[in-house]
Design an enzyme around this catalytic site. Sequence first.
Site, PDB file in Angstrom:
ATOM      1  N   ARG A  51       0.289  -1.378  -0.136  1.00 36.52           N
ATOM      2  CA  ARG A  51      -0.033   0.103  -0.390  1.00 36.52           C
ATOM      3  C   ARG A  51       1.564   1.823   0.250  1.00 36.52           C
ATOM      4  NH1 ARG A  51      -0.881   4.692  -0.367  1.00 36.52           N
ATOM      5  NH2 ARG A  51      -2.538   5.341   0.346  1.00 36.52           N
ATOM      6  N   ILE A  65      -1.508   7.351   9.094  1.00 38.24           N
ATOM      7  CA  ILE A  65      -2.413   7.057   8.760  1.00 38.24           C
ATOM      8  C   ILE A  65      -2.462   5.269   8.339  1.00 38.24           C
ATOM      9  CG2 ILE A  65      -5.311   6.171   9.055  1.00 38.24           C
ATOM     10  CD1 ILE A  65      -5.386   8.739   8.983  1.00 38.24           C
ATOM     11  N   PRO A  66      -1.080   4.390   8.025  1.00 34.48           N
ATOM     12  CA  PRO A  66      -0.772   3.534   7.187  1.00 34.48           C
ATOM     13  C   PRO A  66      -2.231   2.496   7.692  1.00 34.48           C
ATOM     14  CG  PRO A  66       0.281   2.901   9.967  1.00 34.48           C
ATOM     15  CD  PRO A  66      -0.407   4.441   9.458  1.00 34.48           C
ATOM     16  N   HIS A  67      -2.099   1.723   6.374  1.00 34.48           N
ATOM     17  CA  HIS A  67      -3.446   0.881   6.535  1.00 34.48           C
ATOM     18  C   HIS A  67      -2.827  -0.271   4.851  1.00 34.48           C
ATOM     19  CE1 HIS A  67      -4.307   4.250   3.510  1.00 34.48           C
ATOM     20  NE2 HIS A  67      -4.878   3.859   2.821  1.00 34.48           N
ATOM     21  N   ALA A  68      -4.149  -0.829   4.967  1.00 29.99           N
ATOM     22  CA  ALA A  68      -4.180  -1.812   3.875  1.00 29.99           C
ATOM     23  C   ALA A  68      -4.786  -3.064   4.224  1.00 29.99           C
ATOM     24  CB  ALA A  68      -2.250  -3.185   4.454  1.00 29.99           C
TER      25      ALA A  68
END
Length: 155
Positions: A51, A65-68
């Site tokens: 991501r 806001i790391p997201h995956a």
Amino acid sequence: MVDIDGFLTPERIVLGLRCASKRQLFQELADAASGITGIDAAVILAALNQREKLGTTGIGEGIAIPHARVKDLAQLVGLFARMAVPVDYDALDDAPVDLVFLLLAPEEANNAQLKALARIARLLRDPEICARLRTEQDPAQVYELLTGRRAGGTA
């Protein structure tokens, strides 16, 4: 509307996380998320890194806001971490990051993930809330700031 307390619990608040780099931060987040979800940390780490290749999840003002999306994940999972020392993150404003909100979503949870990300971003755009998140020492109070609900109870 998606409520943050639907994917964040008081036990998923980490204050004073120490990492020397973004790479180490992602590893720590993947390890913690693995313990929560039972999914291999390497799978979560790969999803986060994949991501991040699309563009930084460091939104500025010291916030990331790391997201995956993660294969075999049953529901949205959140984790909030405050860094002991801000870490270089390649954020949009090039400022180091000290507030990190991890969001993992099932592969098919398009709409829920987008609503959750919007809710988190809206909350973390509030300078007053961020100032309190940076100074509050009690994880239960941090949880209440993030969710509007008391740990173990309601608002």
